[in-house]
Motif scaffolding. Structure first.
Motif, PDB file in Angstrom:
ATOM      1  N   ALA A   1       1.222   4.176  -2.910  1.00 27.26           N
ATOM      2  CA  ALA A   1       1.089   5.598  -2.580  1.00 27.26           C
ATOM      3  C   ALA A   1       2.302   6.380  -3.072  1.00 27.26           C
ATOM      4  O   ALA A   1       2.168   7.459  -3.674  1.00 27.26           O
ATOM      5  CB  ALA A   1       0.922   5.772  -1.073  1.00 27.26           C
TER       6      ALA A   1
ATOM      7  N   ASP B   1       4.285   5.581  -5.494  1.00 23.79           N
ATOM      8  CA  ASP B   1       4.250   5.583  -6.957  1.00 23.79           C
ATOM      9  C   ASP B   1       3.341   6.702  -7.459  1.00 23.79           C
ATOM     10  O   ASP B   1       3.694   7.463  -8.371  1.00 23.79           O
ATOM     11  CB  ASP B   1       3.758   4.220  -7.447  1.00 23.79           C
ATOM     12  N   THR B   2       2.163   6.807  -6.871  1.00 24.00           N
ATOM     13  CA  THR B   2       1.225   7.864  -7.254  1.00 24.00           C
ATOM     14  C   THR B   2       1.806   9.246  -6.976  1.00 24.00           C
ATOM     15  O   THR B   2       1.710  10.160  -7.807  1.00 24.00           O
ATOM     16  CB  THR B   2      -0.103   7.702  -6.493  1.00 24.00           C
ATOM     17  N   LEU B   3       2.418   9.403  -5.812  1.00 22.44           N
ATOM     18  CA  LEU B   3       2.989  10.692  -5.445  1.00 22.44           C
ATOM     19  C   LEU B   3       4.148  11.061  -6.365  1.00 22.44           C
ATOM     20  O   LEU B   3       4.312  12.235  -6.729  1.00 22.44           O
ATOM     21  CB  LEU B   3       3.451  10.658  -3.992  1.00 22.44           C
TER      22      LEU B   3
ATOM     23  N   ALA C   1      -3.161   9.185  -1.597  1.00 26.64           N
ATOM     24  CA  ALA C   1      -1.775   8.696  -1.507  1.00 26.64           C
ATOM     25  C   ALA C   1      -1.042   9.360  -0.353  1.00 26.64           C
ATOM     26  O   ALA C   1      -0.344   8.694   0.427  1.00 26.64           O
ATOM     27  CB  ALA C   1      -1.045   8.944  -2.823  1.00 26.64           C
TER      28      ALA C   1
ATOM     29  N   LYS D   1       0.834  -1.211   0.000  1.00 35.17           N
ATOM     30  CA  LYS D   1       0.000   0.000   0.000  1.00 35.17           C
ATOM     31  C   LYS D   1       0.861   1.251   0.000  1.00 35.17           C
ATOM     32  O   LYS D   1       0.559   2.231  -0.700  1.00 35.17           O
ATOM     33  CB  LYS D   1      -0.932  -0.011   1.211  1.00 35.17           C
TER      34      LYS D   1
ATOM     35  N   THR E   1      -2.147   8.018   2.990  1.00 35.37           N
ATOM     36  CA  THR E   1      -1.528   6.735   3.327  1.00 35.37           C
ATOM     37  C   THR E   1      -0.182   6.945   4.007  1.00 35.37           C
ATOM     38  O   THR E   1       0.139   6.290   5.005  1.00 35.37           O
ATOM     39  CB  THR E   1      -1.337   5.886   2.062  1.00 35.37           C
TER      40      THR E   1
END
Length: 205
Positions: free
Chosen positions: A87, A89-91, A105, A83, A108
């Motif tokens: 997060a 990766d998205t950020l 993200a 998880k 988290t």
């Protein structure tokens, strides 16, 4: 994604010198920051290229944290690590595009930070006593703290993807001139040089 090759082999070299520790026992640690190294635990490998999860099992994650030097994970940490990686990766995508870190993200990461405990130690040195910060926590705490310290002082243009379109690696360019293009010269950089050499040789022949 930047895919254009440099016009000469020397253009890349000032910021592209092979860094020690690019790989530890075959595992990539070339992101420039620990949280980015976690993002890079899902590289694209093989032919045809497919994503490979380097922390697929609890044992894999324990091996990775040992190589990263951030301790031994607890029983629940493996599931949480996936998880947290998602997060991060998205950020990375948002921040590298110049956007602010926010949303689910970031929530988290903040939940991981809620459990972090920092201590202070007085340590003797050649210059006398100094205060050393100590993290009282596990690997996920270390990863969350690394991101928190990073996000308060970073330059978005230095968050990059490897210029090799077949490579999935990302990194933070810490070079003085911000000209790093490759995850590592030992792999993608040299492959590009070989390809350019063959192209020139073919034209000259």
């Amino acid at each position: 994604m930047t895919t254009a090759a440099a016009s000469t082999a020397t253009t890349d070299e000032p910021d592209e010198k092979p860094a020690r520790g690019d790989f530890r026992d075959g595992v990539p640690f070339l992101g420039g920051r620990l949280w980015i190294d976690l993002v890079n635990t899902r590289p694209v490998l093989g032919s045809p290229p497919e994503p490979v999860d380097l922390i697929a099992t609890p044992a894999d994650f324990a091996r990775w944290t040992a190589l990263a030097g951030i301790g031994t994970p607890g029983e629940a940490d493996h599931a949480r690590s996936h998880k947290l990686r998602a997060a991060f990766d998205t950020l990375f995508e948002t921040m590298s595009a110049g956007g602010p870190p926010e949303g689910a993200a970031l929530d988290t990461v903040e939940r991981s930070l809620a459990d972090v405990r920092l201590g202070l130690d007085l340590v003797h040195s050649e210059d006398g006593l100094k205060v050393v910060e100590r993290l009282d926590g596990g690997p996920l705490d270390a990863l969350a703290v690394d991101f928190a310290r990073f996000v308060c002082d970073y330059e978005a243009p230095r968050l990059k993807r490897c210029a090799n379109p077949a490579c999935s690696m990302v990194f933070y360019d810490q070079g003085k001139n911000n000209r790093r293009r490759w995850c590592t010269m030992s792999l993608c950089g040299n492959r590009d040089k070989v390809a350019r050499f063959r192209s020139r040789h073919g034209r000259d022949g």
